[in-house]
Motif scaffolding. Structure first.
Motif, short mmCIF file in Angstrom:
data_model
loop_
_atom_site.label_atom_id
_atom_site.label_comp_id
_atom_site.label_asym_id
_atom_site.label_seq_id
_atom_site.Cartn_x
_atom_site.Cartn_y
_atom_site.Cartn_z
N GLU A 40 22.90 -48.47 -21.69
CA GLU A 40 23.12 -48.64 -20.25
C GLU A 40 22.84 -47.33 -19.49
O GLU A 40 22.16 -47.33 -18.47
N SER A 41 23.35 -46.21 -20.01
CA SER A 41 23.17 -44.93 -19.30
C SER A 41 21.71 -44.48 -19.37
O SER A 41 21.18 -43.95 -18.39
N LEU A 42 21.05 -44.70 -20.51
CA LEU A 42 19.64 -44.32 -20.61
C LEU A 42 18.79 -45.23 -19.72
O LEU A 42 17.84 -44.75 -19.08
N GLN A 43 19.14 -46.51 -19.63
CA GLN A 43 18.43 -47.42 -18.71
C GLN A 43 18.46 -46.87 -17.30
O GLN A 43 17.45 -46.85 -16.61
N LYS A 44 19.65 -46.44 -16.87
CA LYS A 44 19.81 -45.92 -15.51
C LYS A 44 18.94 -44.69 -15.31
O LYS A 44 18.23 -44.56 -14.30
N GLU A 45 18.98 -43.79 -16.27
CA GLU A 45 18.19 -42.55 -16.21
C GLU A 45 16.69 -42.87 -16.16
O GLU A 45 15.95 -42.34 -15.33
N LEU A 46 16.24 -43.75 -17.05
CA LEU A 46 14.82 -44.13 -17.09
C LEU A 46 14.41 -44.86 -15.81
O LEU A 46 13.31 -44.66 -15.30
N ALA A 47 15.31 -45.72 -15.31
CA ALA A 47 15.02 -46.48 -14.09
C ALA A 47 14.86 -45.53 -12.90
O ALA A 47 13.93 -45.69 -12.09
N ASP A 48 15.75 -44.56 -12.79
CA ASP A 48 15.68 -43.64 -11.66
C ASP A 48 14.44 -42.75 -11.76
O ASP A 48 13.81 -42.45 -10.74
N GLU A 49 14.08 -42.35 -12.97
CA GLU A 49 12.86 -41.56 -13.16
C GLU A 49 11.63 -42.41 -12.82
O GLU A 49 10.71 -41.93 -12.14
N LEU A 50 11.61 -43.65 -13.26
CA LEU A 50 10.50 -44.55 -12.96
C LEU A 50 10.39 -44.78 -11.46
O LEU A 50 9.30 -44.73 -10.89
N ARG A 51 11.52 -44.99 -10.78
CA ARG A 51 11.52 -45.19 -9.34
C ARG A 51 10.89 -43.99 -8.63
O ARG A 51 10.06 -44.14 -7.74
N SER A 52 11.29 -42.79 -9.03
CA SER A 52 10.75 -41.57 -8.43
C SER A 52 9.24 -41.48 -8.64
O SER A 52 8.47 -41.17 -7.72
N ASN A 53 8.80 -41.80 -9.87
CA ASN A 53 7.36 -41.77 -10.18
C ASN A 53 6.60 -42.85 -9.41
O ASN A 53 5.45 -42.63 -9.01
N VAL A 54 7.24 -43.99 -9.19
CA VAL A 54 6.62 -45.08 -8.42
C VAL A 54 6.43 -44.63 -6.97
O VAL A 54 5.37 -44.85 -6.38
N ALA A 55 7.44 -44.00 -6.40
CA ALA A 55 7.32 -43.51 -5.02
C ALA A 55 6.18 -42.49 -4.93
O ALA A 55 5.37 -42.53 -3.99
N ASP A 56 6.10 -41.60 -5.91
CA ASP A 56 5.00 -40.61 -5.95
C ASP A 56 3.65 -41.31 -6.07
O ASP A 56 2.66 -40.87 -5.48
N GLU A 57 3.60 -42.38 -6.84
CA GLU A 57 2.35 -43.13 -7.04
C GLU A 57 1.92 -43.80 -5.74
O GLU A 57 0.72 -43.85 -5.42
N PHE A 58 2.88 -44.31 -4.97
CA PHE A 58 2.55 -44.86 -3.65
C PHE A 58 1.85 -43.80 -2.81
O PHE A 58 0.84 -44.06 -2.17
N VAL A 59 2.40 -42.59 -2.82
CA VAL A 59 1.84 -41.49 -2.02
C VAL A 59 0.43 -41.16 -2.51
O VAL A 59 -0.50 -41.01 -1.72
#
Length: 159
Positions: A40-59
């Protein structure tokens, strides 16, 4: 996978905390890479990292993505960086680019006892063994796990 194989997919319940799309995709990426299922905790960490990378990819892809977003681009990207904001189709597309992996989205439809494919992203990265998620139609995604593939033996090609 043929249409009849969808019933063998196993749904993995993902916490509905606003980051379920990112959790489900991160979970699927771990499965696809042969890594253990994330806690559960690693999911959250990976999800937040992926979200940040997704936002960067949009840019990075602003010229290709700005036209299909329904609101101001900069507002959208600022908004999607927040951990409680739901993701949808645009984020799934960017996830496929960030991870360089195909993503297949399933959904149950009326009168069907197995989910059907409603969208596929990132097929330029291959079509085999995609990350699989299921959309429940009310803003929630869960991960889907395919059964372990039976690999053919080189010694016994008919097995």
């Amino acid at each position: 996978m043929s249409g009849s194989d969808h019933s063998t997919l196993r749904s993995i319940r993902i916490r509905g905390d606003g980051r379920c799309l990112f959790r489900a995709v991160a979970y699927g990426a771990c499965l696809r890479a042969g890594k253990p299922c994330p806690s559960e905790s690693l999911q959250k960490e990976l999800a937040d990292e992926l979200r940040s990378n997704v936002a960067d990819e949009f840019v990075r892809r602003r010229g290709d993505t700005e036209w299909f977003l329904e609101e101001d681009f900069d507002t959208y990207v600022t908004h999607i960086r927040q951990p409680h904001i739901w993701g949808g189709e645009p984020e799934l597309l960017m996830c496929s680019h960030v991870l360089r992996m195909p993503i297949t989205v399933y959904m149950y439809t009326k009168g069907s006892d197995s989910p059907r494919i409603i969208a596929e992203y990132g097929q330029e990265y291959g079509k085999e063994n995609p990350i699989r998620v299921i959309y429940h139609g009310y803003g929630h995604y869960d991960a889907l796990q395919a059964p372990l593939a039976r690999t053919k033996s080189k010694l016994y090609p008919n097995t």
